[in-house]
Structure formats: C-alpha cells, structure tokens
Design a protein around this motif. Sequence first.
Motif, PDB file in Angstrom:
ATOM      1  N   THR A   1      29.935  42.868 111.492  1.00 22.82           N
ATOM      2  CA  THR A   1      31.324  43.140 111.156  1.00 22.82           C
ATOM      3  C   THR A   1      31.942  43.974 112.279  1.00 22.82           C
ATOM      4  OG1 THR A   1      30.847  45.225 110.021  1.00 22.82           O
ATOM      5  CG2 THR A   1      30.718  43.188 108.710  1.00 22.82           C
ATOM      6  N   ILE A   2      33.248  44.032 112.269  1.00 25.82           N
ATOM      7  CA  ILE A   2      33.951  44.818 113.286  1.00 25.82           C
ATOM      8  C   ILE A   2      33.555  46.287 113.186  1.00 25.82           C
ATOM      9  CG2 ILE A   2      36.235  45.660 113.979  1.00 25.82           C
ATOM     10  CD1 ILE A   2      37.316  42.876 113.376  1.00 25.82           C
ATOM     11  N   GLU A   3      33.451  46.802 111.969  1.00 29.02           N
ATOM     12  CA  GLU A   3      33.083  48.210 111.787  1.00 29.02           C
ATOM     13  C   GLU A   3      31.677  48.499 112.302  1.00 29.02           C
ATOM     14  OE1 GLU A   3      34.916  50.851 110.968  1.00 29.02           O
ATOM     15  OE2 GLU A   3      36.551  49.404 111.088  1.00 29.02           O
ATOM     16  N   GLU A   4      30.763  47.570 112.078  1.00 31.94           N
ATOM     17  CA  GLU A   4      29.392  47.751 112.583  1.00 31.94           C
ATOM     18  C   GLU A   4      29.390  47.803 114.108  1.00 31.94           C
ATOM     19  OE1 GLU A   4      26.762  45.562 109.068  1.00 31.94           O
ATOM     20  OE2 GLU A   4      27.552  44.393 110.753  1.00 31.94           O
ATOM     21  N   LEU A   5      30.185  46.935 114.706  1.00 29.37           N
ATOM     22  CA  LEU A   5      30.246  46.915 116.167  1.00 29.37           C
ATOM     23  C   LEU A   5      30.878  48.193 116.724  1.00 29.37           C
ATOM     24  CD1 LEU A   5      31.227  43.204 116.800  1.00 29.37           C
ATOM     25  CD2 LEU A   5      29.147  44.333 117.579  1.00 29.37           C
ATOM     26  N   LYS A   6      31.908  48.671 116.066  1.00 30.17           N
ATOM     27  CA  LYS A   6      32.557  49.904 116.530  1.00 30.17           C
ATOM     28  C   LYS A   6      31.586  51.073 116.567  1.00 30.17           C
ATOM     29  CE  LYS A   6      37.360  49.007 115.206  1.00 30.17           C
ATOM     30  NZ  LYS A   6      38.474  49.399 114.310  1.00 30.17           N
ATOM     31  N   ASN A   7      30.596  51.035 115.667  1.00 27.18           N
ATOM     32  CA  ASN A   7      29.654  52.156 115.556  1.00 27.18           C
ATOM     33  C   ASN A   7      28.388  51.991 116.391  1.00 27.18           C
ATOM     34  OD1 ASN A   7      31.040  53.942 113.747  1.00 27.18           O
ATOM     35  ND2 ASN A   7      30.696  52.425 112.133  1.00 27.18           N
ATOM     36  N   VAL A   8      28.301  50.893 117.159  1.00 27.49           N
ATOM     37  CA  VAL A   8      27.137  50.717 118.031  1.00 27.49           C
ATOM     38  C   VAL A   8      27.127  51.834 119.076  1.00 27.49           C
ATOM     39  CG1 VAL A   8      26.097  49.271 119.826  1.00 27.49           C
ATOM     40  CG2 VAL A   8      26.960  48.223 117.714  1.00 27.49           C
ATOM     41  N   ILE A   9      26.006  52.542 119.168  1.00 32.49           N
ATOM     42  CA  ILE A   9      25.883  53.647 120.124  1.00 32.49           C
ATOM     43  C   ILE A   9      25.551  53.078 121.500  1.00 32.49           C
ATOM     44  CG2 ILE A   9      24.573  55.711 120.750  1.00 32.49           C
ATOM     45  CD1 ILE A   9      24.071  56.116 117.736  1.00 32.49           C
ATOM     46  N   ILE A  10      26.390  53.392 122.480  1.00 37.38           N
ATOM     47  CA  ILE A  10      26.146  52.865 123.827  1.00 37.38           C
ATOM     48  C   ILE A  10      25.713  53.960 124.801  1.00 37.38           C
ATOM     49  CG2 ILE A  10      27.673  50.875 123.582  1.00 37.38           C
ATOM     50  CD1 ILE A  10      29.839  52.423 125.006  1.00 37.38           C
ATOM     51  N   GLN A  11      25.844  55.209 124.359  1.00 28.58           N
ATOM     52  CA  GLN A  11      25.394  56.317 125.214  1.00 28.58           C
ATOM     53  C   GLN A  11      25.155  57.544 124.341  1.00 28.58           C
ATOM     54  OE1 GLN A  11      28.064  58.507 128.095  1.00 28.58           O
ATOM     55  NE2 GLN A  11      26.937  57.259 129.586  1.00 28.58           N
ATOM     56  N   SER A  12      24.098  58.283 124.633  1.00 31.30           N
ATOM     57  CA  SER A  12      23.820  59.515 123.885  1.00 31.30           C
ATOM     58  C   SER A  12      23.422  60.615 124.869  1.00 31.30           C
ATOM     59  CB  SER A  12      22.704  59.288 122.860  1.00 31.30           C
ATOM     60  OG  SER A  12      21.509  58.876 123.507  1.00 31.30           O
ATOM     61  N   SER A  13      23.564  61.856 124.404  1.00 29.72           N
ATOM     62  CA  SER A  13      23.229  62.996 125.257  1.00 29.72           C
ATOM     63  C   SER A  13      22.173  63.844 124.567  1.00 29.72           C
ATOM     64  CB  SER A  13      24.483  63.838 125.525  1.00 29.72           C
ATOM     65  OG  SER A  13      24.921  64.472 124.332  1.00 29.72           O
ATOM     66  N   PHE A  14      21.533  64.738 125.342  1.00 28.87           N
ATOM     67  CA  PHE A  14      20.519  65.635 124.770  1.00 28.87           C
ATOM     68  C   PHE A  14      21.143  66.578 123.746  1.00 28.87           C
ATOM     69  CE2 PHE A  14      18.547  64.600 128.938  1.00 28.87           C
ATOM     70  CZ  PHE A  14      17.371  64.046 128.457  1.00 28.87           C
ATOM     71  N   GLU A  15      22.450  66.815 123.866  1.00 24.22           N
ATOM     72  CA  GLU A  15      23.125  67.720 122.938  1.00 24.22           C
ATOM     73  C   GLU A  15      23.437  67.052 121.602  1.00 24.22           C
ATOM     74  OE1 GLU A  15      24.281  67.103 126.021  1.00 24.22           O
ATOM     75  OE2 GLU A  15      23.510  68.898 127.016  1.00 24.22           O
ATOM     76  N   GLY A  16      23.111  65.766 121.492  1.00 18.62           N
ATOM     77  CA  GLY A  16      23.357  65.061 120.240  1.00 18.62           C
ATOM     78  C   GLY A  16      24.726  64.411 120.148  1.00 18.62           C
TER      79      GLY A  16
ATOM     80  N   GLY B  25      33.330  51.490 119.867  1.00 20.43           N
ATOM     81  CA  GLY B  25      34.740  51.551 119.505  1.00 20.43           C
ATOM     82  C   GLY B  25      35.547  52.523 120.341  1.00 20.43           C
ATOM     83  N   GLN B  26      34.875  53.422 121.053  1.00 19.87           N
ATOM     84  CA  GLN B  26      35.579  54.401 121.878  1.00 19.87           C
ATOM     85  C   GLN B  26      35.937  53.851 123.261  1.00 19.87           C
ATOM     86  OE1 GLN B  26      32.396  57.555 120.534  1.00 19.87           O
ATOM     87  NE2 GLN B  26      34.042  58.660 121.579  1.00 19.87           N
ATOM     88  N   VAL B  27      35.329  52.743 123.641  1.00 20.50           N
ATOM     89  CA  VAL B  27      35.609  52.179 124.970  1.00 20.50           C
ATOM     90  C   VAL B  27      36.114  50.741 124.900  1.00 20.50           C
ATOM     91  CG1 VAL B  27      33.901  53.644 126.088  1.00 20.50           C
ATOM     92  CG2 VAL B  27      33.230  51.362 125.268  1.00 20.50           C
ATOM     93  N   ALA B  28      36.283  50.221 123.680  1.00 26.74           N
ATOM     94  CA  ALA B  28      36.673  48.820 123.558  1.00 26.74           C
ATOM     95  C   ALA B  28      37.536  48.589 122.323  1.00 26.74           C
ATOM     96  CB  ALA B  28      35.433  47.930 123.477  1.00 26.74           C
ATOM     97  N   HIS B  29      38.359  47.571 122.414  1.00 27.62           N
ATOM     98  CA  HIS B  29      39.130  47.097 121.269  1.00 27.62           C
ATOM     99  C   HIS B  29      38.384  45.894 120.702  1.00 27.62           C
ATOM    100  CE1 HIS B  29      42.465  46.066 118.665  1.00 27.62           C
ATOM    101  NE2 HIS B  29      42.466  44.844 119.168  1.00 27.62           N
ATOM    102  N   ILE B  30      38.071  45.915 119.405  1.00 23.14           N
ATOM    103  CA  ILE B  30      37.252  44.864 118.789  1.00 23.14           C
ATOM    104  C   ILE B  30      38.074  44.150 117.722  1.00 23.14           C
ATOM    105  CG2 ILE B  30      35.094  44.352 117.587  1.00 23.14           C
ATOM    106  CD1 ILE B  30      34.071  47.079 118.673  1.00 23.14           C
TER     107      ILE B  30
END
Length: 199
Positions: free
Chosen positions: A123-138, A144-149
């Motif tokens: 679904t669109i919501e599932e795709l928006k929540n796909v993690i594409i980058q994480s940091s040691f700080e959590g 969804g933060q870098v793309a329009h779906i």
Amino acid sequence: LPDEVENQPAVREFKSSRRAIVDMYLINRGEDMLSLEQRKTIQEYADALEDRLARLSHVSEITVSGYLDTYVEIEIEPEKLIYYNLSLQEVIQAIEADNLKQPIGTLDDLKTTKIQLDAELATIEELKNVIIQSSFEGHYLRLGQVAHISEKSETLSTITKVNGSEAVGLNVTKTSASGILEAVDQVKETVDEFNTGVL
C-alpha cells in the motif's frame, strides 16, 4: 450457381468451440469515463466473475478487454537525495530489502526519478514508511520523506464503451465438447447468481 457468378465461392469451416459464445460488459451506470477508484471496483467485480466462469465445465477460455493494471509510482526528488547524501540505488535496495518486487527506475527530464511497483505488492502507506536510512542515534529516514508516492493505472490505447459508459468486457469461449445452447445457459445461470449475490 448462376452463370453470372465468375469467381468460385470460398468455403470456410466454422468451429464454434474456437469462437466466443458470450460477450458481457461491466459498467458504472451514468459514468462516461471511469475514475481510478471506480475502475478498481469494476475490475474487482470482473476478476470475481471471471473466476466463477472459469470453473464452469462448458467454458474453455475467458478473454478480458478494457482491463488496466494499476501500479504505484514513486517519484523521488533528486534534491532530497543530494541533501541526505543518498543514491537512487540505495533507495531501490531499501525497497527490495522490504521484501518488495524489484522496481524499475527511469529518469524523467533529469529532474525527477520515477520508480514503478506492482500495486498489489504494497500500500502507499507501507511504502511511505519504508526505512531507507538510519543513524546510530535512532533517527530514521523514510521513503515518504524523499518521494511522492501515488497509485496510477496504465494508459488505454483503446476504450470500450457500452451505452455511453466505459466498460470492462469478458469474452467467453465454450469447450469443443459442449453445445452452444447448454454452454450459454450455464454461463447465464452463473451471471444471474453473480448479479444477485455479489452486485
């Protein structure tokens, strides 16, 4: 034949088992053209009816017309990739890691990168929540933060209309061992049951 006939007639054997015996169409009454949501609903009904007809003993084949596959388009903003120091390949790998079908990436006018996915995979919501980058700080950067779906459908090269309304058609062919009348009766009975129990 009369003497006036100059050319010999061409004779063709007609095998009804190879021809459609019933054409039926699903429409949204009062709607000239289908919206994406209306089309999805009509096609869901067409899929359900096709499944029922395919199980009939007198039916050999069903051909669907006016049917469009839907897909999810992920339109990535290159500026966001630069800002977050990401590459398109990293985004694609993140989507693949989320157990989705491998997408196809295309570059459009060097301004937006578009990726297409089968609409049934997520679904669109599932795709928006796909993690594409994480940091040691959590902290997490999500798709969804870098793309329009958005969800879209293919473009039809031809449009089928019935009584002025865009339609999805089912073309039913009988088996070679079945008579036309018995096959038509079986199909008609199934369609009547579908109209009563589903529509």
